[in-house]
Enzyme design. Structure first.
Site, PDB file in Angstrom:
ATOM      1  N   ALA A 230       5.820  -8.413   1.525  1.00 42.69           N
ATOM      2  CA  ALA A 230       6.329  -9.664   2.097  1.00 42.69           C
ATOM      3  C   ALA A 230       5.209 -10.625   2.497  1.00 42.69           C
ATOM      4  O   ALA A 230       5.322 -11.834   2.310  1.00 42.69           O
ATOM      5  CB  ALA A 230       7.217  -9.365   3.306  1.00 42.69           C
ATOM      6  N   HIS A 231       4.106 -10.075   3.040  1.00 45.04           N
ATOM      7  CA  HIS A 231       3.111 -10.986   3.621  1.00 45.04           C
ATOM      8  C   HIS A 231       2.242 -11.700   2.591  1.00 45.04           C
ATOM      9  O   HIS A 231       1.402 -12.522   2.944  1.00 45.04           O
ATOM     10  CB  HIS A 231       2.248 -10.267   4.666  1.00 45.04           C
ATOM     11  CG  HIS A 231       1.172  -9.378   4.137  1.00 45.04           C
ATOM     12  ND1 HIS A 231      -0.129  -9.797   4.024  1.00 45.04           N
ATOM     13  CD2 HIS A 231       1.193  -8.105   3.701  1.00 45.04           C
ATOM     14  CE1 HIS A 231      -0.866  -8.801   3.553  1.00 45.04           C
ATOM     15  NE2 HIS A 231      -0.080  -7.762   3.341  1.00 45.04           N
TER      16      HIS A 231
ATOM     17  N   THR B 125       0.845  -1.198   0.000  1.00 42.80           N
ATOM     18  CA  THR B 125       0.000   0.000   0.000  1.00 42.80           C
ATOM     19  C   THR B 125       0.880   1.248   0.000  1.00 42.80           C
ATOM     20  O   THR B 125       0.679   2.169  -0.811  1.00 42.80           O
ATOM     21  CB  THR B 125      -0.932   0.014   1.233  1.00 42.80           C
ATOM     22  OG1 THR B 125      -1.773  -1.145   1.182  1.00 42.80           O
ATOM     23  CG2 THR B 125      -1.796   1.263   1.253  1.00 42.80           C
TER      24      THR B 125
ATOM     25  N   CYS C 161     -15.862  -7.605   0.741  1.00 41.46           N
ATOM     26  CA  CYS C 161     -14.504  -8.012   1.101  1.00 41.46           C
ATOM     27  C   CYS C 161     -13.582  -6.821   1.240  1.00 41.46           C
ATOM     28  O   CYS C 161     -12.604  -6.869   1.953  1.00 41.46           O
ATOM     29  CB  CYS C 161     -13.937  -9.014   0.118  1.00 41.46           C
ATOM     30  SG  CYS C 161     -13.848  -8.436  -1.548  1.00 41.46           S
TER      31      CYS C 161
END
Ligand SMILES: *Cc1c(COP(=O)(O)O)cnc(C)c1O
Length: 405
Positions: free
Chosen positions: A203-204, A75, A329
């Site tokens: 990374a996640h 983000t 969502c």
């Protein structure tokens, strides 16, 4: 023994690989220096670890380590890329081209810039989720400074032809930015072969820790510059200030290394599971895959089960499968997914969709359970549904005029 719940929401986030956690641990308690402390061994050790991670991250995408700017995630990297280019290249123009199905981190950043005078073109997609390259080229004007198009979509997994996109943009001297959060670590991404100037990733989404990501910023042909969005200290070559998250960055580096070594094997194992799941669920009447089934990430499947509400389906799973539906969502509201609507789905089909996001730890046993549970739940809900009954009686529901209250 199958352990419940089954996790099939890997497009939202992935668990940390235990090897990543192991690599990170010393950097919390032993090597805890500030990577910017130049005057003592604690700082040097931290800096060394960051340098090593920077190489691991760069290697995954074919970049030079100097081209990696660590951020708090994709983000922030999306924000830095788009706002940073908009400010840096203001003298050249104010036009940005993106698509209707970008992640909110890109769309909301564009919306923000529109308020400041930016002109943004949102390219439409067809029912496969693909943009029209001719439309892209036609949208470019002398004021265009950036083409921002995601590498792979997070909801439907559709992969964009980034090479073709950058060839077109380059022909007109326009920079190319891509959000590769879903692609990096899952499919081969090479910033040079793909002609990418800026790239956000996280990374996640690839078995690393949350809260760390990167922006790739090209340094040669052309040398790209972005205006910093966070000031102070001048870290990351002045483009992103703030004390570096050393354990996070070490974990990100390790995650990239593992993905580079294992992505091919992972894909070979996961794609057949995804295909088996999809094939089994398509046995259900009136079920449809959303988006292309050929140009797609190996671990994603998005399916609509007509006459069944996605949220109702998920309640039917009774918390035994972790999934996302096409409803609600992205926000607290019950708006159906804008991505599915952009593919041309009506509200009903968008609301009846489920995203299956498999991952490194998905097992055949979990897929068996999911097939059984989804099939049973869809059948059960349809048995109770008056709409389903009408459909089975041959009533064409699309021609019915519903009364609106
Ligand atoms: C997850 C995701 C993001 C946001 O990444 P964070 O690191 O969570 O900020 C942005 N774009 C896409 C396509 C994503 O899938």
């Amino acid at each position: 023994m199958l352990k419940l719940p089954v996790y099939l929401d890997n497009n939202a986030t992935t668990p940390c690989d235990p090897r990543v956690v192991e690599a990170m641990l010393p950097y919390f308690t032993e090597v805890y220096g500030n990577a910017a402390s130049r005057s003592h061994p604690f700082g040097w050790a931290a800096e060394e670890a960051v340098d090593y991670a920077r190489e691991q991250v760069a290697k995954l995408i074919g970049a030079d380590p100097k081209e990696i700017i660590f951020t708090s995630g994709a983000t922030e990297a999306d924000n830095l890329a788009i706002k940073g280019v908009y400010e840096m290249y203001a003298a050249k123009g104010n036009h940005i081209i993106t698509t209707e199905i970008e992640h909110k981190a890109v769309l909301d950043t564009c919306k923000h810039l529109e308020k400041q005078g930016a002109l943004v073109t949102y390219l439409k997609v067809n029912k496969e989720g693909a943009i029209d390259l001719k439309e892209l080229e036609a949208a470019i004007t002398p004021q265009t400074i950036l083409v921002a198009i995601m590498y792979a979509n997070n909801e439907i997994g559709v992969i964009n032809p980034i090479r073709e996109i950058s060839t077109i943009a380059k022909r007109h001297g326009v920079l190319v930015m891509t959000d590769a959060s879903q692609a990096a670590g899952k499919i081969p991404v090479d910033v040079n072969a793909d002609g990418i100037d800026l790239m956000a990733f996280s990374a996640h989404k690839m078995y690393g820790p949350k809260g760390v990501g990167a922006l790739y910023v090209r340094r040669k042909s052309p040398r790209v510059k972005v205006t910093a969005q966070i000031d102070g200290g001048g870290h990351e070559r002045g483009m992103r200030s703030g004390t570096l998250n050393v354990p996070g960055i070490v974990g990100f580096g390790k995650a990239c290394e593992l993905c580079q070594l294992e992505m091919e094997e992972d894909a070979k194992r996961i794609a057949p599971m995804r295909d088996r799941l999809e094939k089994a669920l398509l046995q259900l009447e009136e079920s449809y895959v959303n988006g292309s089934t050929t140009n797609r990430l190996p671990q994603t499947s998005n399916i609509s089960f007509k006459y069944v509400e996605g949220e109702g389906l998920m309640m039917g799973f009774n918390k035994t499968i972790a999934l996302s539906s096409g409803s609600a969502c992205t926000s607290a509201s019950l708006e159906p997914s804008y991505v599915l609507k952009a593919l041309g789905l009506g509200d009903d089909l968008a609301h009846s969709s489920i995203r299956f996001g498999l991952g490194r730890y998905t097992t055949d046993e979990q897929i068996d359970y999911t097939i059984q549970c989804v099939t049973d739940t869809v059948n059960k809900l349809r048995d109770m549904s008056p709409l389903w009954e009408m459909f089975k009686d041959g009533v064409d529901l699309d021609t019915i005029e519903w009364e609106h209250h």
